[in-house]
Motif scaffolding. Structure first.
Motif, mmCIF file in Angstrom:
data_model
loop_
_atom_site.group_PDB
_atom_site.id
_atom_site.type_symbol
_atom_site.label_atom_id
_atom_site.label_comp_id
_atom_site.label_asym_id
_atom_site.label_seq_id
_atom_site.Cartn_x
_atom_site.Cartn_y
_atom_site.Cartn_z
ATOM 1 N N GLN A 1 0.856 -1.181 0.000
ATOM 2 C CA GLN A 1 0.000 0.000 0.000
ATOM 3 C C GLN A 1 0.888 1.226 0.000
ATOM 4 O O GLN A 1 1.927 1.255 0.657
ATOM 5 N N THR A 2 0.493 2.224 -0.745
ATOM 6 C CA THR A 2 1.311 3.426 -0.798
ATOM 7 C C THR A 2 0.420 4.651 -0.809
ATOM 8 O O THR A 2 -0.670 4.635 -1.368
ATOM 9 N N ALA A 3 0.885 5.689 -0.177
ATOM 10 C CA ALA A 3 0.218 6.983 -0.206
ATOM 11 C C ALA A 3 1.237 7.983 -0.725
ATOM 12 O O ALA A 3 2.179 8.339 -0.024
ATOM 13 N N ALA A 4 1.085 8.389 -1.978
ATOM 14 C CA ALA A 4 2.045 9.293 -2.586
ATOM 15 C C ALA A 4 2.001 10.645 -1.887
ATOM 16 O O ALA A 4 0.928 11.224 -1.689
ATOM 17 N N GLN A 5 3.155 11.166 -1.540
ATOM 18 C CA GLN A 5 3.221 12.488 -0.910
ATOM 19 C C GLN A 5 2.898 13.583 -1.917
ATOM 20 O O GLN A 5 2.309 14.603 -1.576
ATOM 21 N N ILE A 6 3.280 13.367 -3.170
ATOM 22 C CA ILE A 6 3.024 14.327 -4.243
ATOM 23 C C ILE A 6 2.137 13.656 -5.285
ATOM 24 O O ILE A 6 2.440 12.561 -5.759
ATOM 25 N N GLU A 7 1.046 14.306 -5.629
ATOM 26 C CA GLU A 7 0.176 13.833 -6.697
ATOM 27 C C GLU A 7 -0.052 14.966 -7.687
ATOM 28 O O GLU A 7 -0.110 16.138 -7.297
ATOM 29 N N SER A 8 -0.209 14.619 -8.954
ATOM 30 C CA SER A 8 -0.471 15.624 -9.979
ATOM 31 C C SER A 8 -1.183 14.954 -11.146
ATOM 32 O O SER A 8 -1.065 13.748 -11.354
ATOM 33 N N ASN A 9 -1.899 15.754 -11.935
ATOM 34 C CA ASN A 9 -2.478 15.229 -13.172
ATOM 35 C C ASN A 9 -1.565 15.489 -14.363
ATOM 36 O O ASN A 9 -1.950 15.291 -15.507
ATOM 37 N N SER A 10 -0.339 15.940 -14.078
ATOM 38 C CA SER A 10 0.642 16.238 -15.118
ATOM 39 C C SER A 10 1.870 15.354 -14.949
ATOM 40 O O SER A 10 2.487 15.331 -13.879
ATOM 41 N N THR A 11 2.255 14.646 -16.021
ATOM 42 C CA THR A 11 3.468 13.837 -15.950
ATOM 43 C C THR A 11 4.714 14.717 -15.859
ATOM 44 O O THR A 11 5.711 14.321 -15.244
ATOM 45 N N ILE A 12 4.658 15.910 -16.439
ATOM 46 C CA ILE A 12 5.805 16.829 -16.347
ATOM 47 C C ILE A 12 6.038 17.229 -14.897
ATOM 48 O O ILE A 12 7.190 17.327 -14.431
ATOM 49 N N ALA A 13 4.974 17.447 -14.147
ATOM 50 C CA ALA A 13 5.116 17.783 -12.731
ATOM 51 C C ALA A 13 5.762 16.628 -11.966
ATOM 52 O O ALA A 13 6.599 16.846 -11.082
ATOM 53 N N LEU A 14 5.382 15.401 -12.300
ATOM 54 C CA LEU A 14 6.002 14.244 -11.639
ATOM 55 C C LEU A 14 7.498 14.195 -11.939
ATOM 56 O O LEU A 14 8.320 13.996 -11.036
ATOM 57 N N ILE A 15 7.854 14.372 -13.207
ATOM 58 C CA ILE A 15 9.260 14.302 -13.597
ATOM 59 C C ILE A 15 10.070 15.373 -12.868
ATOM 60 O O ILE A 15 11.189 15.117 -12.400
#
Length: 296
Positions: free
Chosen positions: A213-227
């Motif tokens: 189970q994981t709870a991402a600290q950072i979430e976004s609807n943009s892959t650029i933001a993830l990168i």
């Protein structure tokens, strides 16, 4: 009648007279008058009215279903006559899930090379939005997952198979590994797409099957933001292989295969099943049918 039906579809979509009028390029009084004329012609009330739009009547909902088919056929006829007269031209609106955006040029590039008079608009959309907007005629086609969640009765053309990579900065934990498991990725600080994205639901499924189970600290609807967050070295992410390669090949990030199992999902082109299709959409479907070889 066709113009009135287009305005009615816009009103059902926008659920606001002013926004619907703006999307149709007319004044609000003109749109309201067109809806009333349509009601008079059909002999039924289509819209619940008050100080603002209050929804469609049951009759209005039935008319909406037929109106979308009629308008789609009318557009197909106009496009067909235009292509007979002047060759293939027009506009194509393509909705694409965020994780497929890095690959979409492999479809639109060859397509526009064959048909230079067609203008293509690529819009980032969730898989749910793509289905809804194809039905409401806001999109002509979409690129989305074909094998994970129900798509309904749409035309489907596979494009490529999506695999997954653990993306991290050099020198961070797991960056030197030849492969990692799903359970191991869950132990790292992750940034992932938001829950409304089908990619996130896929990742949650595979993590859950691995007992993680994981709870991402950072979430976004943009892959650029993830990168951009992965590049700081504080977070890692799980992304499609083709997206990971774009950044791993520069040496700034590391892409590690995820195994146990190596999951895969098919991404492809979808469009409404209509006979006939518009000439532009038929040409795109033909290009997509050739696309699997390019993507492989």
């Amino acid at each position: 009648m066709i113009d009135k039906l287009e305005m009615f579809i816009a009103l059902a979509r926008e659920r606001h007279f002013g926004r619907a009028a703006e999307s149709c390029g007319v004044t609000q009084p003109s749109l309201s008058s067109a809806i009333r004329q349509l009601e008079d012609q059909l002999g039924v009330q289509l819209v619940f009215r008050g100080s603002r739009f209050q929804g469609l009547t049951p009759e209005g909902q039935r008319v909406l279903d037929r109106a979308q088919k009629i308008v789609a056929d009318a557009r197909a006829l106009r496009d067909e006559m235009r292509s007979v007269r002047a060759g293939l031209s027009g506009n194509l609106r393509l909705g694409v899930i965020p994780t497929a955006l890095p690959m979409v040029a492999e479809l639109t590039g060859p397509f526009t090379a064959r048909h230079p008079n067609v203008k293509v608009t690529v819009l980032s959309r969730t898989s749910v939005e793509i289905l809804a907007q194809i039905e409401s005629l806001e999109l002509d086609a979409g690129v989305t997952y074909l094998d994970n969640e129900p798509l309904g009765r749409v035309l489907q053309v596979p494009l490529y198979t999506e695999f997954y990579r653990f993306l991290c900065a050099p020198g961070t934990p797991l960056s030197g590994r030849s492969s990692v498991t799903w359970a191991e990725t869950a132990e790292q600080p992750l940034c992932l797409l938001t829950g409304d994205m089908q990619n996130r639901r896929i990742l949650n499924q595979h993590l859950g099957e691995a007992g993680a189970q994981t709870a991402a600290q950072i979430e976004s609807n943009s892959t650029i933001a993830l990168i951009s967050h992965v590049m700081t070295g504080r977070w890692a992410s799980i992304v499609p292989m083709r997206l990971a390669r774009l950044f791993a090949e520069t040496g700034r990030l590391v892409a590690v295969p995820i195994v146990d199992p190596e999951a895969e999902h098919v991404v492809g082109l979808i469009a409404a099943r209509r006979d006939p299709q518009t000439p532009v959409l038929s040409a795109l479907i033909d290009e997509a049918s050739r696309g699997m070889r390019r993507y492989s």
